[in-house]
Enzyme design. Sequence first.
Site, PDB file in Angstrom:
ATOM      1  N   HIS A  58      -3.154   6.754   3.221  1.00 53.19           N
ATOM      2  CA  HIS A  58      -3.636   5.521   2.595  1.00 53.19           C
ATOM      3  C   HIS A  58      -5.008   5.185   3.177  1.00 53.19           C
ATOM      4  CE1 HIS A  58      -4.083   1.465   1.334  1.00 53.19           C
ATOM      5  NE2 HIS A  58      -3.770   0.939   2.501  1.00 53.19           N
ATOM      6  N   CYS A  86       0.816  -1.225   0.000  1.00 55.97           N
ATOM      7  CA  CYS A  86       0.000   0.000   0.000  1.00 55.97           C
ATOM      8  C   CYS A  86       0.846   1.270   0.000  1.00 55.97           C
ATOM      9  CB  CYS A  86      -0.945  -0.009   1.193  1.00 55.97           C
ATOM     10  SG  CYS A  86      -1.890  -1.527   1.303  1.00 55.97           S
ATOM     11  N   ASN A 136     -10.235  -0.350   0.483  1.00 53.72           N
ATOM     12  CA  ASN A 136      -8.775  -0.275   0.414  1.00 53.72           C
ATOM     13  C   ASN A 136      -8.314  -0.842  -0.934  1.00 53.72           C
ATOM     14  OD1 ASN A 136      -6.037  -0.711   0.661  1.00 53.72           O
ATOM     15  ND2 ASN A 136      -6.143  -1.581   2.725  1.00 53.72           N
TER      16      ASN A 136
HETATM   17  O1  UT7 Z   1      -3.466  -1.649   3.810  1.00 56.70           O
HETATM   18  C1  UT7 Z   1      -3.411  -2.163   5.107  1.00 56.70           C
HETATM   19  C2  UT7 Z   1      -4.475  -3.224   5.173  1.00 56.70           C
HETATM   20  N1  UT7 Z   1      -5.027  -3.574   6.406  1.00 56.70           N
HETATM   21  C3  UT7 Z   1      -5.521  -2.753   7.358  1.00 56.70           C
HETATM   22  O2  UT7 Z   1      -5.428  -1.566   7.337  1.00 56.70           O
HETATM   23  C4  UT7 Z   1      -6.229  -3.423   8.484  1.00 56.70           C
HETATM   24  C5  UT7 Z   1      -6.006  -2.770   9.817  1.00 56.70           C
HETATM   25  N2  UT7 Z   1      -6.903  -3.401  10.805  1.00 56.70           N
HETATM   26  C6  UT7 Z   1      -8.207  -3.118  10.834  1.00 56.70           C
HETATM   27  O3  UT7 Z   1      -8.673  -2.290  10.072  1.00 56.70           O
HETATM   28  C7  UT7 Z   1      -9.065  -3.814  11.861  1.00 56.70           C
HETATM   29  O4  UT7 Z   1      -8.232  -4.606  12.686  1.00 56.70           O
HETATM   30  C8  UT7 Z   1     -10.166  -4.712  11.202  1.00 56.70           C
HETATM   31  C9  UT7 Z   1     -11.205  -3.839  10.553  1.00 56.70           C
HETATM   32  C10 UT7 Z   1      -9.562  -5.650  10.178  1.00 56.70           C
HETATM   33  C11 UT7 Z   1     -10.859  -5.564  12.267  1.00 56.70           C
HETATM   34  O5  UT7 Z   1     -11.414  -4.713  13.250  1.00 56.70           O
HETATM   35  P1  UT7 Z   1     -11.193  -5.049  14.788  1.00 56.70           P
HETATM   36  O6  UT7 Z   1     -11.940  -4.033  15.546  1.00 56.70           O
HETATM   37  O7  UT7 Z   1      -9.713  -5.162  15.024  1.00 56.70           O
HETATM   38  O8  UT7 Z   1     -11.914  -6.455  14.916  1.00 56.70           O
HETATM   39  P2  UT7 Z   1     -11.339  -7.842  15.436  1.00 56.70           P
HETATM   40  O9  UT7 Z   1     -10.389  -8.428  14.452  1.00 56.70           O
HETATM   41  O10 UT7 Z   1     -10.883  -7.674  16.864  1.00 56.70           O
HETATM   42  O11 UT7 Z   1     -12.636  -8.712  15.442  1.00 56.70           O
HETATM   43  C12 UT7 Z   1     -13.737  -8.430  16.335  1.00 56.70           C
HETATM   44  C13 UT7 Z   1     -14.835  -9.415  16.055  1.00 56.70           C
HETATM   45  C14 UT7 Z   1     -14.365 -10.866  16.011  1.00 56.70           C
HETATM   46  O12 UT7 Z   1     -15.398 -11.676  16.601  1.00 56.70           O
HETATM   47  P3  UT7 Z   1     -15.266 -12.185  18.116  1.00 56.70           P
HETATM   48  O13 UT7 Z   1     -14.003 -12.992  18.157  1.00 56.70           O
HETATM   49  O14 UT7 Z   1     -15.198 -10.932  18.952  1.00 56.70           O
HETATM   50  O15 UT7 Z   1     -16.516 -12.963  18.296  1.00 56.70           O
HETATM   51  C15 UT7 Z   1     -14.283 -11.182  14.540  1.00 56.70           C
HETATM   52  O16 UT7 Z   1     -14.486 -12.557  14.255  1.00 56.70           O
HETATM   53  O17 UT7 Z   1     -15.408  -9.170  14.791  1.00 56.70           O
HETATM   54  C16 UT7 Z   1     -15.437 -10.371  14.023  1.00 56.70           C
HETATM   55  N3  UT7 Z   1     -15.323 -10.029  12.604  1.00 56.70           N
HETATM   56  C17 UT7 Z   1     -16.384  -9.694  11.865  1.00 56.70           C
HETATM   57  N4  UT7 Z   1     -17.700  -9.629  12.153  1.00 56.70           N
HETATM   58  C18 UT7 Z   1     -18.529  -9.242  11.170  1.00 56.70           C
HETATM   59  C19 UT7 Z   1     -14.204  -9.938  11.856  1.00 56.70           C
HETATM   60  N5  UT7 Z   1     -14.527  -9.555  10.607  1.00 56.70           N
HETATM   61  C20 UT7 Z   1     -15.881  -9.393  10.592  1.00 56.70           C
HETATM   62  C21 UT7 Z   1     -16.795  -9.000   9.593  1.00 56.70           C
HETATM   63  N6  UT7 Z   1     -18.116  -8.929   9.928  1.00 56.70           N
HETATM   64  N7  UT7 Z   1     -16.437  -8.690   8.355  1.00 56.70           N
END
Ligand code: UT7
Length: 326
Positions: free
Chosen positions: A252, A112, A282
């Site tokens: 980004h 990115c 993204n």
């Molecule tokens: O170019 C760089 C590319 N990447 C990034 O910039 C990503 C940077 N990270 C992020 O943006 C965030 O970490 C995410 C958006 C990917 C995830 O958000 P988060 O607040 O860190 O969520 P998490 O990974 O802690 O997940 C929380 C919950 C989990 O469920 P449990 O374990 O609490 O029951 C996940 O399984 O959300 C669940 N989850 C979803 N639920 C609904 C993960 N993805 C999804 C989804 N829809 N798409």
Amino acid sequence: MRHATIIGTGSYLPDNIMTNDDMARLVETSDEWITSRTGIKERRISTGETTSDLAYEAATRALSNANLDAKNLDLIICATISPDSFMPSVACIVQERLGAINAAAFDLTAACTGLIYGMAIAASFIESGMFQNILVIGAETLSKTLDWSDRSTCVLFGDGAGAVILSASDQKEGIMSITLASDGSKQDYLCLPAIPLSNPFIEKGEDVIKPFITMKGQEVFKFAVRSITDMIKKLLSKANLSHNDVKYVIAHQANQRIIEVAAKTLGIPNEKFFINLDKYGNTSAATIGIALDEMVQKDMLQPGDRIILIGFGGGMTSGAILLEWS
Ligand code: UT7
């Protein structure tokens, strides 16, 4: 002294819009979850156009915006992690389609941060006197790199391309300062495997390497916030400026919360950070070029405005550019 200045921008997005509700029909997710955690509402997904098709369209628009003939290009750099092929490069395919017969061309991989790395290389070539006009493209069809059953990644990404044309100028405007960094010790934060090693000397293993993006989301989030805050501080201190001297920051476009946390940490108003990730998600190396072109189309930039471009991504890589609009 010779400066590199932006003389044209262009962008191109596939027509096909995939909303969060469309996504919720594929995987266990919801518009509410995606919007509140990321700010993304929809993204564009190719229905047949390749990375080089998107790159070519963005490049054509940038040339037209710059009022420059493709024959006057000395170099084409395409930043991508989703090329049509390892060879020929996307840049060479675009060179042929544009008729840029005098240009050298190559692809670069910095995820990115690709467009920032590409612009940094272009600026160096221009400042050294080697080249006059350079086209830098960020182009991706990330939809082909996604595991469409993995809700933690497939909701985040989209397809698109953005391009800038940098040219030599004797005026003081243009690129003022650049900072680039990499941290290979965090290489497992974001991965997209290529062809596995295979030859007559290697025993075939059971493991099948999937060609999909995997990600340690929370680690990437923290890296991103740190990168934005550290790089803005570094750029401003190098230029002896404060954030009040900067009109806009184009970071980004990965996650609105990343940008908001960084803005709060730096004490910079959210309004200074341009956001369009709600429409496109993204698009990796393409986001900054697409955002910059949208700002140009909306007439948001005036001569003399100072802006900061910031990328962060797989590798891990990061980079930022302070420039004065001309
Ligand atoms: O170019 C760089 C590319 N990447 C990034 O910039 C990503 C940077 N990270 C992020 O943006 C965030 O970490 C995410 C958006 C990917 C995830 O958000 P988060 O607040 O860190 O969520 P998490 O990974 O802690 O997940 C929380 C919950 C989990 O469920 P449990 O374990 O609490 O029951 C996940 O399984 O959300 C669940 N989850 C979803 N639920 C609904 C993960 N993805 C999804 C989804 N829809 N798409």
